[in-house]
Write a protein that holds these residues in place. Structure first.
Motif: not given
Length: 223
Positions: A200-218
């Protein structure tokens, strides 16, 4: 006799450097969680109103929000908030539906759950039902990113190895949530969560948040 000046340069122990990095990560993560949840609640407030009205008009009497006991960091329990997506007596029906469980291990999921309401199917598919968890993030009970917070009865079935998931604050999203979610079995979910805890890291957290938006949309892997 002239004394030589003692050198002030030294190498800090790796353990201390690692501890400093973890401390800075924890502080930065908490600030990101608080600001992110606060901004999210403000910006998404119109959606909260629309979803609340839709739940009330769906034909099933009951509250807009659903509060459920979950297990957090180090085994502490808290009430997690969600938009209500099921009928009122959903918890009482769980025992008679356990035989239909479609997920392995200490979890319960069925694709066509008869307890889910009409509006509930939509908000679960789009993960809108999870948005009230921003309240838990503000309270410090959850993080924006982390392992899924389990139910107490699920934790009762955990092996010591599985309990390592409880070493960190649970999150609204995480590697499991963006990796197929309900299509991923319990054993794989544990491995994904432990991978997150190790790396875990801040960069990893931000990456997962961005991926979450894509998952929610699709609407990938949600039901």
């Amino acid at each position: 006799m002239r004394l030589e000046r003692e050198s002030t340069s030294f190498q800090r122990p790796r353990a201390i450097i690692k501890m400093d990095k973890r401390y800075m990560y924890a502080v930065t993560k908490r600030c990101m969680d608080f600001l992110g949840a606060l901004i999210g609640l403000i910006l998404l407030s119109p959606i909260f109103v629309v979803v609340g009205i839709a739940i009330k008009l769906d034909g099933s009497n009951g509250p807009v929000f659903y509060r459920q006991v979950r297990v957090g960091k180090n085994g502490s329990q808290f009430h997690m908030y969600k938009f209500r997506s099921m009928i009122n007596n959903a918890d009482q029906m769980l025992d008679e539906l356990k035989a239909l469980n479609e997920v392995s291990g200490a979890m319960f999921k069925i694709k066509n759950d008869p307890r889910v309401t009409r509006i509930g199917r939509f908000i679960r598919k789009t993960s809108i039902d999870e948005l009230p968890q921003f309240i838990n993030v503000l309270l410090g009970e959850m993080s924006l990113v982390g392992p899924r917070p389990p139910l107490p009865n699920e934790v009762d079935e955990y092996r010591p190895y599985d309990r390592q998931r409880l070493l960190v604050t649970p999150g609204c999203t995480g590697i499991w949530q963006v990796s197929g979610r309900n299509e991923v079995g319990f054993e794989e979910m544990v491995e994904l969560d432990l991978k997150y805890i190790r790396e875990r890291s801040i960069a990893m957290d931000l990456k997962l948040i961005v991926k979450t938006v894509d998952v929610m949309v699709n609407s990938k892997g949600a039901y």
